[in-house]
Design an enzyme around this catalytic site. Structure first.
Site, PDB file in Angstrom:
ATOM      1  N   GLU A 118       0.816  -1.218   0.000  1.00  0.00           N
ATOM      2  CA  GLU A 118       0.000   0.000   0.000  1.00  0.00           C
ATOM      3  C   GLU A 118       0.850   1.267   0.000  1.00  0.00           C
ATOM      4  O   GLU A 118       0.352   2.349   0.330  1.00  0.00           O
ATOM      5  CB  GLU A 118      -0.948   0.023   1.212  1.00  0.00           C
ATOM      6  CG  GLU A 118      -1.861  -1.182   1.354  1.00  0.00           C
ATOM      7  CD  GLU A 118      -2.919  -1.313   0.254  1.00  0.00           C
ATOM      8  OE1 GLU A 118      -2.902  -0.498  -0.692  1.00  0.00           O
ATOM      9  OE2 GLU A 118      -3.727  -2.240   0.337  1.00  0.00           O
ATOM     10  N   HIS A 141      -2.767   2.485   8.262  1.00  0.00           N
ATOM     11  CA  HIS A 141      -3.894   1.731   7.693  1.00  0.00           C
ATOM     12  C   HIS A 141      -4.112   0.480   8.525  1.00  0.00           C
ATOM     13  O   HIS A 141      -3.149  -0.169   8.943  1.00  0.00           O
ATOM     14  CB  HIS A 141      -3.588   1.353   6.240  1.00  0.00           C
ATOM     15  CG  HIS A 141      -4.492   0.299   5.686  1.00  0.00           C
ATOM     16  ND1 HIS A 141      -5.855   0.478   5.578  1.00  0.00           N
ATOM     17  CD2 HIS A 141      -4.245  -0.950   5.215  1.00  0.00           C
ATOM     18  CE1 HIS A 141      -6.398  -0.620   5.047  1.00  0.00           C
ATOM     19  NE2 HIS A 141      -5.440  -1.503   4.831  1.00  0.00           N
ATOM     20  N   HIS A 143      -7.483  -2.644   9.836  1.00  0.00           N
ATOM     21  CA  HIS A 143      -8.778  -3.274   9.556  1.00  0.00           C
ATOM     22  C   HIS A 143      -9.595  -3.361  10.849  1.00  0.00           C
ATOM     23  O   HIS A 143      -9.870  -4.466  11.336  1.00  0.00           O
ATOM     24  CB  HIS A 143      -8.568  -4.689   8.993  1.00  0.00           C
ATOM     25  CG  HIS A 143      -7.690  -4.760   7.777  1.00  0.00           C
ATOM     26  ND1 HIS A 143      -7.073  -5.920   7.365  1.00  0.00           N
ATOM     27  CD2 HIS A 143      -7.331  -3.812   6.853  1.00  0.00           C
ATOM     28  CE1 HIS A 143      -6.378  -5.698   6.259  1.00  0.00           C
ATOM     29  NE2 HIS A 143      -6.503  -4.424   5.936  1.00  0.00           N
ATOM     30  N   GLU A 171     -17.384  12.716  22.182  1.00  0.00           N
ATOM     31  CA  GLU A 171     -16.104  13.330  21.823  1.00  0.00           C
ATOM     32  C   GLU A 171     -15.773  13.261  20.329  1.00  0.00           C
ATOM     33  O   GLU A 171     -14.812  13.877  19.880  1.00  0.00           O
ATOM     34  CB  GLU A 171     -14.966  12.719  22.634  1.00  0.00           C
ATOM     35  CG  GLU A 171     -14.651  11.290  22.287  1.00  0.00           C
ATOM     36  CD  GLU A 171     -13.395  10.804  23.005  1.00  0.00           C
ATOM     37  OE1 GLU A 171     -12.783   9.846  22.534  1.00  0.00           O
ATOM     38  OE2 GLU A 171     -13.031  11.411  24.028  1.00  0.00           O
ATOM     39  N   HIS A 212     -13.124  -2.990   3.656  1.00  0.00           N
ATOM     40  CA  HIS A 212     -11.691  -3.265   3.799  1.00  0.00           C
ATOM     41  C   HIS A 212     -11.111  -2.719   5.112  1.00  0.00           C
ATOM     42  O   HIS A 212     -10.596  -3.491   5.915  1.00  0.00           O
ATOM     43  CB  HIS A 212     -10.921  -2.701   2.591  1.00  0.00           C
ATOM     44  CG  HIS A 212      -9.457  -3.003   2.608  1.00  0.00           C
ATOM     45  ND1 HIS A 212      -8.749  -3.366   1.487  1.00  0.00           N
ATOM     46  CD2 HIS A 212      -8.545  -2.991   3.619  1.00  0.00           C
ATOM     47  CE1 HIS A 212      -7.481  -3.594   1.810  1.00  0.00           C
ATOM     48  NE2 HIS A 212      -7.344  -3.361   3.099  1.00  0.00           N
TER      49      HIS A 212
HETATM   50  P1  13P Z   1       0.763  -5.406   3.151  1.00  0.00           P
HETATM   51  O1  13P Z   1       1.088  -6.736   3.820  1.00  0.00           O
HETATM   52  O2  13P Z   1       1.333  -5.323   1.767  1.00  0.00           O
HETATM   53  O3  13P Z   1       1.158  -4.247   4.024  1.00  0.00           O
HETATM   54  O4  13P Z   1      -0.809  -5.339   2.944  1.00  0.00           O
HETATM   55  C1  13P Z   1      -1.689  -5.454   4.027  1.00  0.00           C
HETATM   56  C2  13P Z   1      -2.973  -4.757   3.814  1.00  0.00           C
HETATM   57  O5  13P Z   1      -3.644  -4.387   4.757  1.00  0.00           O
HETATM   58  C3  13P Z   1      -3.417  -4.493   2.426  1.00  0.00           C
HETATM   59  O6  13P Z   1      -4.433  -3.549   2.389  1.00  0.00           O
HETATM   60 ZN    ZN Z   2      -5.617  -3.526   4.275  1.00  0.00          ZN
END
Ligand code: 13P
Ligand code: ZN
Length: 273
Positions: A118, A141, A143, A171, A212
């Protein structure tokens, strides 16, 4: 002058602690999630010989605006769970080379690995955030479970999504008055999703990737982490209550009172007053 041991560098220690916390919160299963953190060249020079490039790795996109900038970045395919015990394999320190399209590896990825898939979304987002806030250093980033769940059952309209999150905890409007931008499902790991994310990052520090995960940006790892944590907390309240009759709610008038009191400006067009 002798270099200090990189494993004692505050930015490496911070990456170890942050990835461990994110893993324990369930935001980063397997190799899920990635972090990029813009470092101060002078600070890195205390630990590494900046003339010593281990290898070069093409990035596949133009990051001319970041030439010479140094980042510590999680590796692709690497597990956040493992960063704490083996930072040199799971993290890398890269510098954007003079051509703007090559990364020079200064440390890490010790098994021959490379930066996160990413990287386009990260570096393009850095460019966007730096244009809005020169103090921005971190793009993160992950999840987060409830935020991800919410994208299956809530509309993906940026304004409606932001409004719902603001209502989920007092908040929220104070922590993210800029709201969240929501992108529809897109193929991850591409320059296209990177460009779309970076466009959103001009408007807000939080970008939802529907079905995602989430991107958060900030001046420090703490700030980006706190932002993601607050968005995920709001999504958790939503998922705990969405199927129940709503008896009480934070009104738009109350959101305005909060914003005024804490001297923040809520993203325009969301409160109906
Ligand atoms: P990477 O292992 O390449 O960092 O990817 C993980 C991920 O969350 C892809 O969106
Ligand atoms: Zn991801």
């Amino acid at each position: 002058m002798d270099k200090k041991n990189i494993l004692t560098a505050p930015f490496v220690r911070e990456m170890q602690k942050t990835t461990a916390n994110m893993y324990r919160l369930g935001w980063d299963e397997r190799n899920g999630g990635n972090i990029s953190y813009l470092l101060d060249e002078g600070e890195v020079a205390e630990y590494l010989d900046l003339a010593c490039v281990i290898r070069t790795i093409p990035t596949g996109f133009d990051a001319t605006a970041l030439i010479g900038k140094i980042f510590i970045v999680t590796g692709t395919g690497k597990y956040f769970k493992n960063v704490e015990d083996d930072p040199e394999n799971n993290l890398g320190i890269i510098r954007i080379a003079e051509d703007g399209t090559t990364a020079e590896l200064l440390w890490g990825y010790s098994d021959g690995g490379r930066f996160t898939s990413e990287l386009p979304a990260h570096l393009m987002s850095h460019i966007s955030r730096l244009s809005v806030d020169p103090a921005n250093r971190v793009v993160m980033h992950c999840h987060p479970t409830n935020l991800l769940a919410m994208t299956y059952v809530h509309t993906l309209d940026t304004k409606e999504f932001t409004h719902t999150l603001w209502q989920m905890s007092t908040e929220c409007v104070v922590v993210f008055p800029d709201g969240v931008e929501v992108l529809p499902w897109m193929l991850c790991g591409t320059n296209e999703i990177g460009e779309a994310t970076a466009a959103c990052m001009k408007e807000a520090r939080s970008v939802v990737w529907a079905l995602h995960g989430l991107y958060g940006a900030g001046k420090s790892l703490d700030e980006a982490f706190g932002l993601v944590e607050t968005v995920e907390k709001a999504a958790t309240i939503y998922m705990l209550t969405a199927h129940l009759p709503r008896v009480n709610t934070i009104t738009d008038e109350q959101l305005k009172i909060l914003a005024d009191f804490f001297h923040v400006t809520p993203k325009a067009g969301i409160l109906k007053l």
